[in-house]
Design an enzyme around this catalytic site. Structure first.
Site, PDB file in Angstrom:
ATOM      1  N   SER A  15       0.777  -1.177  -0.082  1.00 50.39           N
ATOM      2  CA  SER A  15      -0.104   0.040  -0.065  1.00 50.39           C
ATOM      3  C   SER A  15       0.702   1.372  -0.167  1.00 50.39           C
ATOM      4  O   SER A  15       2.104   1.318   0.412  1.00 50.39           O
ATOM      5  CB  SER A  15      -0.933   0.006   1.338  1.00 50.39           C
ATOM      6  OG  SER A  15      -1.577   1.354   1.346  1.00 50.39           O
TER       7      SER A  15
ATOM      8  N   TYR B 192      -2.409  -1.095  10.234  1.00 49.50           N
ATOM      9  CA  TYR B 192      -2.290  -1.290   8.862  1.00 49.50           C
ATOM     10  C   TYR B 192      -1.302  -0.913   8.279  1.00 49.50           C
ATOM     11  O   TYR B 192      -0.704  -1.234   7.602  1.00 49.50           O
ATOM     12  CB  TYR B 192      -3.502  -0.326   8.358  1.00 49.50           C
ATOM     13  CG  TYR B 192      -3.671  -0.750   7.017  1.00 49.50           C
ATOM     14  CD1 TYR B 192      -4.141  -1.710   6.182  1.00 49.50           C
ATOM     15  CD2 TYR B 192      -3.370   0.167   6.175  1.00 49.50           C
ATOM     16  CE1 TYR B 192      -4.221  -2.157   4.971  1.00 49.50           C
ATOM     17  CE2 TYR B 192      -3.528   0.411   4.733  1.00 49.50           C
ATOM     18  CZ  TYR B 192      -3.978  -0.991   4.122  1.00 49.50           C
ATOM     19  OH  TYR B 192      -3.899  -0.939   2.909  1.00 49.50           O
TER      20      TYR B 192
END
Length: 260
Positions: free
Chosen positions: A142, A155
């Site tokens: 990401s 995350y």
């Protein structure tokens, strides 16, 4: 992609990037092993791909948040005498809010899916991928992997791990045919935000699933030019800038971007 793998394992194959990767590889003649929790969606996708492309699809319903999931997947492949030459580690999810207030079970599940299952499945399948003529290892990280992000700290940390591991494996695979890539999407219109229960993750240039997967295949077609691909030119600029900025500045900006 100049040379296509013959058998591709895709995790998180019931939606989003997983579905699109499965469709792209099937269109190139690869058989698929589809892994996710939702068997009904996997069955529907398998029927679609078999009808459209005449490829073989195997469905393995599996919750990667459960300990030992990677080992059970590998055992199922061995039982069926399936020897994949590509692995797309796409499964993942996020939780948001202050880390001190996060649900301990949600923390465990996130780490199990984003870090542990990905690592274990990669380790179990990597020897075969290295031996393959047209091997592919693609781990979905990401843009959050490039800086700490208050309020979605776990995350971002898990995706930083994925990026770091993948880049190291890219170097370790030097001299072999294996193509290794850390794909770093920014916010993408998938079910991710609904699952995470927050729009806080929508930081950066928003792309479609198809556009992100286009970039992944473009990167894979260049073989071993670089280990990481950030999807979207604005996201690439932001990722690069975050690495150059002093940590205190980067954290202040990140906190502003992810606050309610």
């Amino acid at each position: 992609m100049t040379a296509n793998p013959r058998c591709v394992v895709v995790t998180g194959a019931s939606s989003g990037f997983g579905v699109e990767f499965a469709r792209r590889f099937a269109a190139r003649g690869a058989s698929l092993v589809l892994v996710a929790r939702r068997k009904d969606r996997l069955d529907a996708l398998a029927l679609e791909l078999e009808a459209a492309h005449g490829v073989k699809c195997v469905v393995i319903p599996m919750d990667l948040a459960e300990p030992g999931a990677a080992q059970r997947i590998a055992a199922e492949l061995a039982t069926r005498d399936i020897q994949p030459d590509a692995l797309i580690n796409n499964a993942g999810f996020g939780i948001d809010g202050p880390f001190a207030e996060s649900d301990p079970d949600a923390v465990r599940r996130l780490l199990q899916v984003n870090v542990v299952a990905l690592t274990e499945l990669t380790r179990l399948l990597l020897p075969a991928l290295l031996d393959a003529k047209h091997g592919v290892l693609l781990n979905v990280a990401s843009t959050a992997a490039f800086q700490p992000l208050p309020s979605i700290a776990l995350y971002a940390a898990s995706k930083a791990y994925v990026r770091s591991l993948t880049e190291a494996l890219w170097k370790e695979a030097e001299g072999t045919p294996l193509r290794v890539l850390a794909l770093c999407p920014g916010p993408t219109e998938t079910e991710f935000f609904k699952a995470a229960g927050s729009e806080r993750f929508k930081v950066g240039q928003v792309l479609t699933v198809e556009a992100v997967v286009d970039e992944a295949f473009a990167a894979l077609s260049r073989a071993r030019t670089r280990p990481t691909r950030v999807a979207g030119w604005r996201n690439r600029v932001t990722a690069h800038a975050s690495r150059l900025a002093p940590t205190r500045v980067a954290l202040r900006v990140a906190a502003d971007l992810t606050k309610d």
